[in-house]
Write a protein that holds these residues in place. Structure first.
Motif, PDB file in Angstrom:
ATOM      1  N   GLY A 213       0.809  -1.204   0.000  1.00 16.63           N
ATOM      2  CA  GLY A 213       0.000   0.000   0.000  1.00 16.63           C
ATOM      3  C   GLY A 213       0.843   1.254   0.000  1.00 16.63           C
ATOM      4  O   GLY A 213       2.057   1.213  -0.233  1.00 16.63           O
ATOM      5  N   SER A 214       0.199   2.372   0.290  1.00 12.32           N
ATOM      6  CA  SER A 214       0.871   3.668   0.223  1.00 12.32           C
ATOM      7  C   SER A 214       0.260   4.641   1.221  1.00 12.32           C
ATOM      8  O   SER A 214      -0.925   4.549   1.564  1.00 12.32           O
ATOM      9  CB  SER A 214       0.735   4.256  -1.193  1.00 12.32           C
ATOM     10  N   GLY A 215       1.081   5.562   1.668  1.00 11.05           N
ATOM     11  CA  GLY A 215       0.621   6.699   2.456  1.00 11.05           C
ATOM     12  C   GLY A 215       1.212   7.968   1.872  1.00 11.05           C
ATOM     13  O   GLY A 215       2.401   7.998   1.533  1.00 11.05           O
ATOM     14  N   ILE A 216       0.407   8.989   1.706  1.00  6.78           N
ATOM     15  CA  ILE A 216       0.854  10.252   1.107  1.00  6.78           C
ATOM     16  C   ILE A 216       0.357  11.418   1.962  1.00  6.78           C
ATOM     17  O   ILE A 216      -0.796  11.442   2.399  1.00  6.78           O
ATOM     18  CB  ILE A 216       0.331  10.425  -0.332  1.00  6.78           C
ATOM     19  N   LEU A 217       1.237  12.392   2.184  1.00  8.47           N
ATOM     20  CA  LEU A 217       0.888  13.637   2.870  1.00  8.47           C
ATOM     21  C   LEU A 217       1.148  14.806   1.936  1.00  8.47           C
ATOM     22  O   LEU A 217       2.105  14.784   1.156  1.00  8.47           O
ATOM     23  CB  LEU A 217       1.719  13.828   4.137  1.00  8.47           C
ATOM     24  N   VAL A 218       0.321  15.813   2.015  1.00  7.40           N
ATOM     25  CA  VAL A 218       0.626  17.099   1.383  1.00  7.40           C
ATOM     26  C   VAL A 218       1.169  18.006   2.476  1.00  7.40           C
ATOM     27  O   VAL A 218       0.489  18.287   3.468  1.00  7.40           O
ATOM     28  CB  VAL A 218      -0.613  17.728   0.721  1.00  7.40           C
ATOM     29  N   LEU A 219       2.418  18.436   2.301  1.00  6.23           N
ATOM     30  CA  LEU A 219       3.063  19.357   3.226  1.00  6.23           C
ATOM     31  C   LEU A 219       3.138  20.731   2.574  1.00  6.23           C
ATOM     32  O   LEU A 219       3.360  20.848   1.367  1.00  6.23           O
ATOM     33  CB  LEU A 219       4.476  18.876   3.575  1.00  6.23           C
ATOM     34  N   GLU A 220       2.957  21.759   3.384  1.00  8.17           N
ATOM     35  CA  GLU A 220       3.038  23.136   2.887  1.00  8.17           C
ATOM     36  C   GLU A 220       3.752  24.017   3.891  1.00  8.17           C
ATOM     37  O   GLU A 220       3.753  23.723   5.100  1.00  8.17           O
ATOM     38  CB  GLU A 220       1.634  23.733   2.682  1.00  8.17           C
ATOM     39  N   SER A 221       4.309  25.096   3.400  1.00 10.07           N
ATOM     40  CA  SER A 221       4.749  26.114   4.335  1.00 10.07           C
ATOM     41  C   SER A 221       3.496  26.683   4.988  1.00 10.07           C
ATOM     42  O   SER A 221       2.443  26.795   4.350  1.00 10.07           O
ATOM     43  CB  SER A 221       5.531  27.221   3.627  1.00 10.07           C
ATOM     44  N   GLU A 222       3.582  26.983   6.262  1.00  6.47           N
ATOM     45  CA  GLU A 222       2.407  27.505   6.966  1.00  6.47           C
ATOM     46  C   GLU A 222       1.922  28.798   6.305  1.00  6.47           C
ATOM     47  O   GLU A 222       0.708  29.027   6.177  1.00  6.47           O
ATOM     48  CB  GLU A 222       2.734  27.758   8.436  1.00  6.47           C
ATOM     49  N   GLU A 223       2.858  29.611   5.867  1.00  7.22           N
ATOM     50  CA  GLU A 223       2.497  30.873   5.217  1.00  7.22           C
ATOM     51  C   GLU A 223       1.644  30.619   3.982  1.00  7.22           C
ATOM     52  O   GLU A 223       0.611  31.269   3.768  1.00  7.22           O
ATOM     53  CB  GLU A 223       3.784  31.615   4.837  1.00  7.22           C
ATOM     54  N   HIS A 224       2.049  29.658   3.161  1.00  8.91           N
ATOM     55  CA  HIS A 224       1.316  29.336   1.940  1.00  8.91           C
ATOM     56  C   HIS A 224      -0.059  28.760   2.262  1.00  8.91           C
ATOM     57  O   HIS A 224      -1.073  29.125   1.647  1.00  8.91           O
ATOM     58  CB  HIS A 224       2.127  28.343   1.105  1.00  8.91           C
ATOM     59  N   ALA A 225      -0.110  27.859   3.249  1.00 10.06           N
ATOM     60  CA  ALA A 225      -1.373  27.214   3.611  1.00 10.06           C
ATOM     61  C   ALA A 225      -2.379  28.233   4.152  1.00 10.06           C
ATOM     62  O   ALA A 225      -3.563  28.220   3.780  1.00 10.06           O
ATOM     63  CB  ALA A 225      -1.114  26.123   4.645  1.00 10.06           C
TER      64      ALA A 225
END
Length: 416
Positions: A238-250
């Motif tokens: 299987g797989s696990g995926i996260l979307v990470l962002e800079s807090e400023e961008h989010a």
């Protein structure tokens, strides 16, 4: 240079417990097992006949024509990435694609494609080898195909460090954002190695448990981290995926934030190609580095999603690591091994467990460790066998991954 703060805005997974995050989390909290007896030709002549196949086949989710151009490992990654992207609220959002990156790992890569085409070569000749074989079997194929799907034009990485690969990809994504090389990174890991060759190889190493393969055995009770009867891991996929962002961008786009990424630590044992350092010194350094990198106190840690695969030596070594890094707080930390339910996803393990760690922080509840009937007295940790509430306030959690070659990665998440 001040480092950018990193947050988690999207989660996606497909694994033996569920085809998405919601079904997976419900099953985890209920203490369900995704381990089953494998009935197909994969295990006909093998001593191990159990594993954790995905609950939902990727061809039920992906376009069938596109799916045929992807190895099974890349199919899993694409399913999880699509969910994480939608969960992050990025559908229809105009991004600067030169600031969008990918870091998606695999410990083994496209092994099913490689071996299927080798069989075709032997049995039917070179003209029957697929011209897509190399683009499908290469270890960076999942990352590359995700970059194509979402137009990611910043760096696209595919670190390979065995069972620590997924967590290392997340650590790499954190660095990409903190150092200003990307605003958004799709990060995680994937694996599809339920195939006779890898299974036979792991069995020959005495790494896989054979208990549930016996006639009348219970596959769901076979993966048993920290239990005195543990005798090896159960292979999952299987797989696990996260979307990470800079807090400023989010925050600028009004994104929902699941959790904050506090920091990561990476080290190597330089001890043995397969066995961990029995004293856990390498893993201890990785955990300590994650705490330093995140600039938080060991007393802030209330939860650990442990690597704990169900091997005799590794499970004990990880307990030593937590006592060495957390000190007196180690006795107050709620520790779990979700591998007791999912099996070991190899290069996808750390990423799936990162998803679970983020959900535990967000929802203030730890999944249980199942099949823990008699805890090894050498492991002095609080390991609940039922879901356990986590405290209110600012809290931190660790996600640990360790792999062949001595790879150690710890990633720390905090409440938003």
């Amino acid at each position: 240079m001040s480092l950018k703060r990193v947050v988690v805005t999207g989660l996606g997974t497909t694994n033996p417990l569920g085809g998405d995050v919601a079904s997976t989390w419900t099953a985890m909290l209920a203490g369900q097992s995704g381990i089953r007896r494998l009935e197909d030709d994969v295990v006909a002549d093998l001593p191990v006949k159990i594993g954790g196949r995905v609950a939902v086949e990727p061809t039920e989710v992906l376009d069938r024509v596109k799916a045929r151009r992807l190895d099974r490992s890349a199919q899993f990654a694409m399913v999880a990435a699509e969910e994480a992207w939608a969960d992050a609220g990025l559908e229809g959002v105009e991004l600067d694609t030169e600031r969008l990156g990918v870091a998606v790992a695999s410990g083994i890569g496209g092994v099913t494609t490689l071996l299927a085409n080798y069989d075709a070569l032997k049995e039917k000749g070179p003209r029957r080898v697929s011209p897509l074989s190399v683009p499908m079997l290469m270890p960076n194929a999942p990352a590359a195909n995700i970059s194509l799907r979402f137009g990611a034009r910043a760096a696209v990485h595919a670190p390979t460090s065995a069972c620590a690969s997924g967590n290392e990809a997340i650590a790499m994504a954190i660095d990409m954002i903190r150092l200003g090389r990307a605003d958004v990174v799709i990060a995680g890991g994937t694996e599809a190695a339920i195939h006779p060759l890898p299974m036979a190889a792991f069995a020959q190493m005495m790494a896989l448990s054979k208990t549930g393969s016996e006639e009348g055995g219970d596959p769901t009770a076979t993966s048993r981290p920290w239990d005195t009867a543990r005798d090896g891991f159960v292979l999952g996929e299987g797989s696990g995926i996260l979307v990470l962002e800079s807090e400023e961008h989010a925050r600028a786009r009004g994104a929902r934030i699941h959790a904050v990424v506090l920091g990561a630590g990476i080290s190597n044992d330089a001890h043995d190609i397969a066995q961990p350092d029995p004293e856990g010194r390498g893993g201890t350094r990785a955990i300590a580095a994650a705490i330093r990198n995140g600039e938080f106190s060991p007393n802030d840690v209330v939860h650990v999603n442990a690597h704990a695969t169900s091997t005799p030596q590794g499970d004990v070594a990880e307990g030593l690591m937590l006592h060495a890094t957390l000190g007196a707080q180690a006795g107050n930390v709620v520790v779990t091994s979700t591998k007791s339910m999912t099996g070991h996803l190899l290069g996808g393990a750390g990423a799936l467990e990162a998803v679970a760690t983020v959900l535990a922080i967000r929802d203030r509840v730890s999944p249980p460790t199942i099949n823990l009937d008699n805890q090894d007295p050498a492991v002095e940790l609080d390991i609940p066998t039922k879901a356990r509430d986590l405290p209110a306030g600012d809290i931190a959690a660790l996600n640990n991954s360790f792999g062949f070659g001595g790879a150690n990665v710890a990633v720390a998440f905090g409440s938003n």
